[in-house]
Motif scaffolding. Structure first.
Motif, PDB file in Angstrom:
ATOM      1  N   PRO A  41     -20.138  -6.603  13.302  1.00 26.58           N
ATOM      2  CA  PRO A  41     -19.273  -5.424  13.107  1.00 26.58           C
ATOM      3  C   PRO A  41     -17.828  -5.773  12.747  1.00 26.58           C
ATOM      4  CG  PRO A  41     -20.758  -5.031  14.926  1.00 26.58           C
ATOM      5  CD  PRO A  41     -20.928  -6.483  14.526  1.00 26.58           C
ATOM      6  N   THR A  44     -16.471  -4.816   9.259  1.00 22.64           N
ATOM      7  CA  THR A  44     -15.788  -3.542   9.008  1.00 22.64           C
ATOM      8  C   THR A  44     -14.281  -3.729   9.123  1.00 22.64           C
ATOM      9  OG1 THR A  44     -17.692  -2.317   9.827  1.00 22.64           O
ATOM     10  CG2 THR A  44     -15.598  -1.125   9.738  1.00 22.64           C
ATOM     11  N   GLU A  47     -12.975  -5.835   6.195  1.00 26.17           N
ATOM     12  CA  GLU A  47     -12.897  -5.010   4.989  1.00 26.17           C
ATOM     13  C   GLU A  47     -11.680  -4.091   5.050  1.00 26.17           C
ATOM     14  OE1 GLU A  47     -13.652  -3.363   1.273  1.00 26.17           O
ATOM     15  OE2 GLU A  47     -14.456  -5.181   2.144  1.00 26.17           O
ATOM     16  N   ASP A  48     -11.409  -3.542   6.224  1.00 26.94           N
ATOM     17  CA  ASP A  48     -10.243  -2.676   6.388  1.00 26.94           C
ATOM     18  C   ASP A  48      -8.950  -3.435   6.084  1.00 26.94           C
ATOM     19  OD1 ASP A  48      -8.919  -0.188   7.237  1.00 26.94           O
ATOM     20  OD2 ASP A  48      -8.233  -1.415   8.937  1.00 26.94           O
ATOM     21  N   PHE A  86     -21.725  -2.476   6.289  1.00 27.92           N
ATOM     22  CA  PHE A  86     -20.324  -2.666   6.671  1.00 27.92           C
ATOM     23  C   PHE A  86     -19.330  -2.371   5.553  1.00 27.92           C
ATOM     24  CE2 PHE A  86     -22.944  -5.519   9.296  1.00 27.92           C
ATOM     25  CZ  PHE A  86     -22.681  -4.960  10.541  1.00 27.92           C
TER      26      PHE A  86
END
Length: 156
Positions: A41, A44, A47-48, A86
């Protein structure tokens, strides 16, 4: 050992070369990833960071590894899994070894540059400054959100 992070060329899952020299002057966050790891996880959060700070010069590069037996065997499956589950858009390289006699030269360089030992688990992260200096190694459990201040400093 090579003298510079910019001497490395990696291979994206698609087979396209990724020359780290193309990222000279940018901040790199290099992460060993694994799709089936409990820490996946974090993709995520990575990527943010990539989306929020990419315009300021941050590049996230995921280097999948199956050294801890938690990555899909096929590169295309890995990319699809990371995108679907994700939302990953940052570059993912072909699978590489992080430790042992088959260690990828990039990972040898990262470990030697930080005087650190073996990679103990997935999602070990290395932050590289705009000048190519390896600034810091972050532990697998250190979330992308917790390293954001270091990224902000490196981008200044």
């Amino acid at each position: 050992m090579t003298d510079s992070i910019y001497d490395f060329t990696l291979t994206e899952m698609s087979g396209k070369p990724i020359s780290l020299a193309d990222y000279r002057g940018q901040v790199l966050l290099i992460v060993n990833t694994a799709s089936k790891c409990g820490l996946a996880p974090q993709l995520t959060g990575l990527e943010d960071l990539y989306q929020r700070y990419g315009k300021d010069g941050l590049v996230v590069i995921g280097t999948p590894s199956n050294q801890f037996h938690q990555e899909l065997k096929d590169g295309e499956d890995t990319v699809e899994y990371c995108q679907v589950h994700f939302g990953v858009t940052f570059p993912l390289t072909q699978l590489m070894h992080l430790n042992g006699k088959e260690t990828h030269p990039l990972w040898q360089f990262l470990k030697q540059s930080t005087n650190s030992g073996a990679i103990k688990w997935n999602y070990t992260k290395f932050l590289v400054g705009r000048d190519g200096t390896v600034l810091k190694r972050f532990a697998p459990v250190t979330t992308p959100e917790k390293i954001e201040p270091a990224i902000q400093d490196a981008l200044k």
